[in-house]
Design an enzyme around this catalytic site. Structure first.
Site, mmCIF file in Angstrom:
data_model
loop_
_atom_site.group_PDB
_atom_site.id
_atom_site.type_symbol
_atom_site.label_atom_id
_atom_site.label_comp_id
_atom_site.label_asym_id
_atom_site.label_seq_id
_atom_site.Cartn_x
_atom_site.Cartn_y
_atom_site.Cartn_z
ATOM 1 N N CYS A 118 0.944 -1.369 -0.113
ATOM 2 C CA CYS A 118 -0.073 -0.051 -0.123
ATOM 3 C C CYS A 118 1.037 1.380 0.035
ATOM 4 C CB CYS A 118 -1.192 0.018 1.303
ATOM 5 S SG CYS A 118 -2.489 -1.033 0.852
ATOM 6 N N CYS A 181 13.136 -27.060 14.658
ATOM 7 C CA CYS A 181 12.204 -26.228 15.442
ATOM 8 C C CYS A 181 11.276 -27.277 16.307
ATOM 9 C CB CYS A 181 10.934 -25.413 14.502
ATOM 10 S SG CYS A 181 11.795 -24.734 13.126
ATOM 11 N N CYS A 226 15.709 -17.537 16.716
ATOM 12 C CA CYS A 226 15.592 -19.147 16.938
ATOM 13 C C CYS A 226 16.745 -19.794 16.060
ATOM 14 C CB CYS A 226 14.432 -19.709 16.904
ATOM 15 S SG CYS A 226 13.474 -19.473 18.541
HETATM 16 C C1 HEC Z 1 16.996 -25.325 21.099
HETATM 17 C C2 HEC Z 1 15.367 -25.084 21.248
HETATM 18 C C3 HEC Z 1 14.969 -24.179 20.152
HETATM 19 C C4 HEC Z 1 14.687 -24.628 18.823
HETATM 20 C C5 HEC Z 1 15.631 -25.631 18.109
HETATM 21 C C6 HEC Z 1 13.967 -23.547 18.174
HETATM 22 N N1 HEC Z 1 13.492 -22.528 19.092
HETATM 23 FE FE1 HEC Z 1 12.153 -21.003 19.045
HETATM 24 N N2 HEC Z 1 12.268 -20.495 21.043
HETATM 25 C C7 HEC Z 1 13.140 -21.237 21.800
HETATM 26 C C8 HEC Z 1 13.177 -20.549 23.127
HETATM 27 C C9 HEC Z 1 13.888 -20.962 24.365
HETATM 28 C C10 HEC Z 1 12.399 -19.598 23.020
HETATM 29 C C11 HEC Z 1 12.078 -18.258 23.901
HETATM 30 C C12 HEC Z 1 10.887 -19.044 24.822
HETATM 31 C C13 HEC Z 1 9.455 -19.296 24.150
HETATM 32 O O1 HEC Z 1 8.860 -18.517 23.994
HETATM 33 O O2 HEC Z 1 9.478 -20.251 23.815
HETATM 34 C C14 HEC Z 1 11.643 -19.560 21.444
HETATM 35 C C15 HEC Z 1 10.741 -18.649 21.073
HETATM 36 C C16 HEC Z 1 10.106 -18.806 19.754
HETATM 37 C C17 HEC Z 1 8.975 -18.207 19.471
HETATM 38 C C18 HEC Z 1 8.243 -16.874 20.066
HETATM 39 C C19 HEC Z 1 6.938 -17.546 20.783
HETATM 40 C C20 HEC Z 1 6.229 -16.429 21.497
HETATM 41 O O3 HEC Z 1 5.452 -16.602 21.922
HETATM 42 O O4 HEC Z 1 7.022 -15.541 21.605
HETATM 43 C C21 HEC Z 1 8.770 -18.815 18.124
HETATM 44 C C22 HEC Z 1 7.748 -18.182 17.365
HETATM 45 C C23 HEC Z 1 9.610 -19.668 17.725
HETATM 46 N N3 HEC Z 1 10.545 -19.791 19.190
HETATM 47 C C24 HEC Z 1 9.760 -20.475 16.793
HETATM 48 C C25 HEC Z 1 10.771 -21.338 16.358
HETATM 49 C C26 HEC Z 1 11.086 -21.955 14.854
HETATM 50 C C27 HEC Z 1 9.954 -21.622 13.797
HETATM 51 C C28 HEC Z 1 12.057 -22.708 15.007
HETATM 52 C C29 HEC Z 1 12.894 -23.203 14.007
HETATM 53 C C30 HEC Z 1 13.586 -22.349 12.956
HETATM 54 C C31 HEC Z 1 12.616 -22.783 16.408
HETATM 55 N N4 HEC Z 1 11.689 -21.812 17.198
HETATM 56 C C32 HEC Z 1 13.687 -23.392 17.012
HETATM 57 C C33 HEC Z 1 13.910 -22.324 21.728
HETATM 58 C C34 HEC Z 1 13.926 -23.010 20.414
HETATM 59 C C1 HEC Z 2 -5.311 4.783 -2.264
HETATM 60 C C2 HEC Z 2 -6.008 4.136 -1.549
HETATM 61 C C3 HEC Z 2 -5.046 3.339 -0.244
HETATM 62 C C4 HEC Z 2 -4.157 3.773 0.467
HETATM 63 C C5 HEC Z 2 -3.793 5.168 0.431
HETATM 64 C C6 HEC Z 2 -3.749 2.492 1.401
HETATM 65 N N1 HEC Z 2 -4.284 1.612 0.999
HETATM 66 FE FE1 HEC Z 2 -4.523 -0.072 1.916
HETATM 67 N N2 HEC Z 2 -5.546 -1.141 0.411
HETATM 68 C C7 HEC Z 2 -6.141 -0.383 -0.670
HETATM 69 C C8 HEC Z 2 -6.487 -1.377 -1.450
HETATM 70 C C9 HEC Z 2 -7.263 -1.207 -2.658
HETATM 71 C C10 HEC Z 2 -6.529 -2.794 -0.949
HETATM 72 C C11 HEC Z 2 -6.971 -4.111 -1.393
HETATM 73 C C12 HEC Z 2 -8.501 -4.413 -1.277
HETATM 74 C C13 HEC Z 2 -8.865 -4.544 0.304
HETATM 75 O O1 HEC Z 2 -8.357 -5.539 0.919
HETATM 76 O O2 HEC Z 2 -9.177 -3.707 0.807
HETATM 77 C C14 HEC Z 2 -5.591 -2.321 0.418
HETATM 78 C C15 HEC Z 2 -5.367 -3.494 1.396
HETATM 79 C C16 HEC Z 2 -4.951 -3.524 2.554
HETATM 80 C C17 HEC Z 2 -4.508 -4.146 3.727
HETATM 81 C C18 HEC Z 2 -5.110 -5.796 3.553
HETATM 82 C C19 HEC Z 2 -6.525 -5.905 3.725
HETATM 83 C C20 HEC Z 2 -6.888 -7.407 3.791
HETATM 84 O O3 HEC Z 2 -8.244 -7.530 4.266
HETATM 85 O O4 HEC Z 2 -6.222 -8.239 3.626
HETATM 86 C C21 HEC Z 2 -4.102 -3.677 4.552
HETATM 87 C C22 HEC Z 2 -3.692 -4.341 5.924
HETATM 88 C C23 HEC Z 2 -3.724 -2.134 4.074
HETATM 89 N N3 HEC Z 2 -4.414 -1.955 3.008
HETATM 90 C C24 HEC Z 2 -3.198 -1.312 4.976
HETATM 91 C C25 HEC Z 2 -2.721 0.063 4.543
HETATM 92 C C26 HEC Z 2 -2.182 0.914 5.321
HETATM 93 C C27 HEC Z 2 -1.515 0.422 6.792
HETATM 94 C C28 HEC Z 2 -1.914 1.987 4.832
HETATM 95 C C29 HEC Z 2 -1.103 3.133 4.753
HETATM 96 C C30 HEC Z 2 0.243 2.964 5.247
HETATM 97 C C31 HEC Z 2 -2.728 1.891 3.191
HETATM 98 N N4 HEC Z 2 -3.358 0.607 3.567
HETATM 99 C C32 HEC Z 2 -2.874 2.769 2.389
HETATM 100 C C33 HEC Z 2 -6.174 0.892 -0.660
HETATM 101 C C34 HEC Z 2 -5.229 1.863 -0.064
#
Ligand code: HEC
Ligand code: HEC
Length: 265
Positions: A118, A181, A226
């Protein structure tokens, strides 16, 4: 402390090498049960901050986002509000359905990506950088309009490939620590790792304020942390890998309530 952490990681790795040896067939993705938000594994201080909008540091970004929503930007001279009017109405429930395939581009897009679309197409303004205060603020403000609504993404023929790629990343061992993960977030949630309690790894609070960062961060920043934790190569924020993973994780957290803007340790 560090040594204890490494030992724990090795323990996790060894415990699960037996599992991976059996799984030559494609993995069946599953959702952890019972489904729990990361806030349920958080300490009292974090929970109190997230629950109270007056003390939550994340709300500063929401306030800023609301201001940006109403400010004209770029050559169009239009604000978000010019087209979308009142965000509390037009953006209600929107973020709960992201990431999704955008009808304009036919590509998987997350909320940050849609906002930037947008910016560039509708406001003729420069795209906002990942982790910039502006993008975090707008994402937090739009995300807040879905707070309390269940995460609700649909997997269909348009996004199935993305879903499968995200799922494969989730179940693939990576990094020097050689864990996937799933090893932490499916099989060891609730257990302690250093000072953290491992959660189920859901994206429902993002963007969120992390006390460790002392600032707000995107979901992709959290995912990168992570990757860093297992000493794997870090995919850039906004990359296809992280978008696909984001879709898989949204499916996996289907039904959990959006907590944006969350607070985490
Ligand atoms: C070694 C263990 C480990 C692995 C492997 C790992 N994570 Fe994590 N992850 C954590 C820990 C610890 C945290 C912080 C505490 C929490 O929110 O789980 C975290 C946090 C997160 C969060 C935030 C959750 C929240 O509520 O804020 C997400 C999303 C996440 N991990 C996704 C992933 C994904 C996708 C992968 C693989 C690419 C991955 N993690 C691999 C340990 C791990
Ligand atoms: C000139 C008009 C216009 C402006 C300015 C504009 N947008 Fe949009 N936006 C649209 C149209 C058109 C769509 C696609 C149709 C829809 O999903 O509403 C859209 C879609 C979106 C969506 C997705 C809606 C969905 O249902 O998935 C988001 C989020 C969004 N706009 C955020 C923003 C934000 C944040 C800004 C300002 C930084 C912005 N737009 C500025 C016209 C605009």
């Amino acid at each position: 402390m560090i040594r204890r952490g490494v030992v724990l990681l090795l323990l996790l790795a060894v415990t699960h090498s037996a599992i991976s040896a059996q799984s030559a067939q494609p993995v069946q993705p599953f959702r952890p049960t019972p489904l729990k938000s990361g806030i349920d594994f958080s300490g009292a201080e974090v929970r109190a901050l997230q629950q109270d909008d007056f003390s939550s540091p994340a709300m500063l970004w929401v306030t800023r986002g609301e201001k940006l929503w109403n400010e004209p930007a770029g050559n169009s001279g239009k604000s978000c509000a010019t087209c979308h009017k009142d965000a509390r109405v037009s953006m209600k429930g929107v973020s709960a359905g992201y990431p999704k395939v955008d009808p304009d581009t036919a590509k998987l897009t997350n909320l940050e990506g849609r906002i930037n679309q947008c910016r560039t197409q509708n406001q003729q303004a420069a795209p906002l950088r990942y982790e910039s205060d502006e993008l975090l603020a707008l994402t937090a403000y739009v995300g807040l309009q879905s707070r309390g609504q269940p995460v609700n993404v649909v997997i269909d023929t348009q996004n199935r490939r993305n879903f499968e790629r995200g799922r494969d990343i989730f179940y693939t061992r990576m990094g020097q620590i050689n864990l996937a993960c799933t090893h932490c977030h499916d099989r060891n949630f609730g257990r302690k790792l250093l000072n953290d309690t491992i959660s189920q790894g859901h994206g429902n609070p993002y963007p969120a304020y992390r006390l460790e960062w002392q600032t707000m961060g995107s979901f992709h920043r959290r995912l990168r942390a992570c990757f860093f934790g297992v000493r794997a190569e870090l995919p850039p924020a906004g990359s296809q890998d992280l978008l696909d993973l984001e879709l898989f994780l949204a499916w996996r957290s289907q039904g959990l309530k959006v907590e944006t803007p969350g607070v985490r340790k």
